[in-house]
Design a protein around this motif. Structure first.
Motif, short mmCIF file in Angstrom:
data_model
loop_
_atom_site.label_atom_id
_atom_site.label_comp_id
_atom_site.label_asym_id
_atom_site.label_seq_id
_atom_site.Cartn_x
_atom_site.Cartn_y
_atom_site.Cartn_z
N ARG A 146 3.05 -1.15 -2.68
CA ARG A 146 2.14 -0.20 -3.31
C ARG A 146 1.75 0.90 -2.33
NH1 ARG A 146 -2.64 -0.14 -5.41
NH2 ARG A 146 -2.46 -1.86 -6.88
N SER B 2 4.73 1.37 -6.75
CA SER B 2 5.80 0.41 -6.45
C SER B 2 7.02 0.58 -7.37
CB SER B 2 5.27 -1.03 -6.51
OG SER B 2 4.67 -1.28 -7.75
N ASP C 275 0.86 2.04 -9.12
CA ASP C 275 0.49 1.92 -7.70
C ASP C 275 1.59 2.43 -6.77
OD1 ASP C 275 2.38 -0.02 -8.09
OD2 ASP C 275 1.28 -1.62 -7.06
N ASP D 165 4.12 0.23 -13.24
CA ASP D 165 2.85 0.16 -12.53
C ASP D 165 2.48 1.53 -12.00
OD1 ASP D 165 2.59 -2.51 -13.05
OD2 ASP D 165 3.16 -3.18 -11.04
MG MG Z 1 1.48 -3.61 -7.39
#
Ligand code: MG
Ligand code: GDP
Length: 282
Positions: free
Chosen positions: A204, A93, A91, A89
């Motif tokens: 995130r 994370s 973001d 991802d």
């Molecule tokens: Mg996420």
């Protein structure tokens, strides 16, 4: 080994720079692909500003969904002849510093590696409702699917690209969490050697979740369906698919042939790059 690292982005201007720089630090030899769905916050400008020669950006015309972005990455990795595809991802994370561990597990002979929050040594910084839902969903998936992994829903994964060629791509045309579970199930049905490795999953960075809340319920329904699919034999005619040129956007590989009848308009195919003929949100 030629490695492609992939992320999907939708409005991740505050996070994408750290993810890309972290990826370059962790695997300087890898190429990077980002599929952006017409972000409105300047995500693409931030990426271009980094001037990374190893970065390819595919800009899709609208928010076509996380599942189809990952499917496009499958097609891209196969078309370009990479050995390993890693996804994470954008973001913040998933920590790029864990990428070499996933690649190492492919090197050792696995076809599929998933970064797990729930195996020994794994950590998840979610709290409250989100942690509870995620834990319950992953435990239920393990039981219902009968697959010996501790994680099914996160996108921090690595695939051996030759193994991806055995998958029937139309069967993976699903949204968000459903796509991620379906990919594990199709891997298991095609005798992938699979393993999980511990990761520390952070909350995130900037911004909010881009996945609709409804997706959680759709994911649960998909899990019940996949519990049945998992036990069905794999039809020889249902292998491969995809990698055909799209007549609308001229992508040489993003047209996926052979949709289940009725699911898509006209000639039973659709493009995961421009959305041509795509009758369903994926
Ligand atoms: Mg996420
Ligand atoms: N290209 C694309 N990326 C998406 C879409 N939805 C989510 N993403 C990206 O997918 C990743 C996971 O989404 P996120 O909102 O963090 O989901 P959550 O972790 O389940 O809350 C992030 O990098 C998002 O930017 C989409 O429709 N298209």
């Amino acid at each position: 080994m030629r490695v492609l690292v992939f992320s999907a982005t939708y409005d991740e201007a505050g996070n994408i720079g750290g993810v890309l720089n972290g990826t370059v630090d962790a695997v300087p030899y890898a190429d990077i692909l980002v599929v952006d769905d017409a972000s409105t916050d300047g995500t693409v400008a931030v990426m271009r500003g980094l001037q990374l020669p190893q970065l390819t950006i595919i800009e899709r015309p609208g928010k076509m969904g996380l599942g189809s972005a990952h499917l496009l990455a499958f097609c891209h990795a196969m078309h370009c002849g990479y050995d390993v595809l890693v996804s994470l991802d954008a973001d913040g994370s998933h920590q790029p510093c864990a990428i070499p561990l996933l690649i190492e597990k492919i090197r050792e002979g696995n076809d599929f590696v998933i970064g797990s929050r729930y195996c020994a040594g794994g950590r998840c910084d979610y709290t409250g409702y989100r942690l509870h839902v995620s834990q319950v969903a992953n435990r239920a998936a393990r039981r219902l699917l009968g697959i010996a992994l501790s994680e099914f829903t996160t996108s921090f994964r690595a695939f051996r690209v030759t193994a991806l060629r055995r998958l029937w791509l139309p069967g993976l045309r699903r949204g968000g969490y459903s796509f991620f579970m379906a990919a594990v199930v199709e891997g298991a049905r095609n005798d992938f050697q699979m393993v999980d490795v511990p990761i520390h999953f952070l909350r995130r960075g900037y911004g909010v979740s881009k996945i609709a809340k409804l997706e959680i319920f759709r994911g649960m329904a998909t899990l019940l369906q996949l519990a049945v699919v998992r036990r069905l034999p794999v039809s020889k005619s249902r292998r491969g698919g995809g990698l055909a040129p799209c007549r609308s956007c001229a992508s040489p590989y993003a047209w996926i042939e052979g949709m289940p009848s009725g699911a898509y308009a006209r000639d039973g195919g659709g493009c995961v790059q421009c959305g041509a003929n795509d009758g369903a949100a994926v």
